[in-house]
Write an enzyme that holds these catalytic residues in place. Sequence first.
Site, PDB file in Angstrom:
ATOM      1  N   TYR A   1      -7.471  15.684  -6.190  1.00  0.00           N
ATOM      2  CA  TYR A   1      -6.681  15.099  -7.293  1.00  0.00           C
ATOM      3  C   TYR A   1      -5.828  16.190  -7.940  1.00  0.00           C
ATOM      4  O   TYR A   1      -4.633  16.011  -8.149  1.00  0.00           O
ATOM      5  CB  TYR A   1      -7.634  14.476  -8.305  1.00  0.00           C
TER       6      TYR A   1
ATOM      7  N   THR B   1      -9.049   2.655 -18.959  1.00  0.00           N
ATOM      8  CA  THR B   1      -8.557   1.725 -17.941  1.00  0.00           C
ATOM      9  C   THR B   1      -9.745   1.340 -17.048  1.00  0.00           C
ATOM     10  O   THR B   1     -10.814   1.976 -17.139  1.00  0.00           O
ATOM     11  CB  THR B   1      -7.489   2.392 -17.035  1.00  0.00           C
TER      12      THR B   1
ATOM     13  N   ASP C   1       0.890  -1.164   0.000  1.00  0.00           N
ATOM     14  CA  ASP C   1       0.000   0.000   0.000  1.00  0.00           C
ATOM     15  C   ASP C   1       0.926   1.212   0.000  1.00  0.00           C
ATOM     16  O   ASP C   1       1.682   1.414   0.958  1.00  0.00           O
ATOM     17  CB  ASP C   1      -0.883  -0.041   1.261  1.00  0.00           C
TER      18      ASP C   1
END
Length: 239
Positions: A146, A181, A54
């Site tokens: 983001y 994707t 992670d």
Amino acid sequence: MKSLENKIAIVTGANQGIGLAITKQFVAQGAIVYAFDIREDADYGEGVTFIKNDVTQESDWKTGVERVIGEQGRIDILVNNAGVIAYTPIHEIELDEWHRLIAVDQTGVLLGMKHTIPQMIKQNYGAIINVSSIWGSVGAANVVAYNAAKGAVVLMTKNAAITYAKNGIRVNSVHPGFIHTPLTDSQNAVLNDVVIAATPMGRGGEPDEIASGVVFLASDQASYVTGSELVIDGGYTAQ
Ligand SMILES: NC(=O)c1ccc[n+]([C@@H]2O[C@H](COP(=O)([O-])OP(=O)(O)OC[C@H]3O[C@@H](n4cnc5c(N)ncnc54)[C@H](O)[C@@H]3O)[C@@H](O)[C@H]2O)c1
């Protein structure tokens, strides 16, 4: 001749999408790849070792990098590719979501570099590619965390490029436009169509079209390229 013959590479977020395409092109170019991800569903084939990682967990980086060095004695390439997105505007974002996105998209990149650079310094050799986004270069509606994290990746990349230039380590960022994707497949189709319609080439890209740029930056063909932003976006940010 293969451009990554016998290079030892770590690719994060390797289980699917862009990361999987990078992993496969690296192997095709002769690299030995360690696929770091929280999930393992991919059929990686030969030349790839999966390590559960992670990117937000420093202990995972420590053990993962130690294992790669223990098995191979070096790390030539790091691709910080793992990433997540959320379409939440500033006035609605909860701090939990903010912290989660910053942790994966920004702190994950920091930790990857932090734990591999010491070995690259010893080798006086290394190539790091940080996967940012078109939305690390220009703003987009709603995606505040983001935008923030991917923008930070641009300057973290340049910081590392300058700091370690004399150690033989090159650091560059890659800026994909809309790419087909599992991430984008699972998004709102109307929203995807808006981004594709705003792309001069009039289509989304394929993961392999990002991977080929990453292969170039990882290879010695890019020996004088550091601190750069490789945009692969069908013309989206040229406008
Ligand atoms: N697809 C696009 O249109 C696009 C555009 C610009 C930038 N990007 C960036 O490219 C990268 C890859 O995107 P994608 O579309 O292939 O995404 P994806 O969701 O299809 O794949 C992401 C991979 O990252 C892994 N991952 C998620 N969180 C993780 C964590 N904490 N630790 C380790 N692995 C983790 C997932 O398990 C998955 O395998 C991301 O950084 C993304 O922001 C994608």
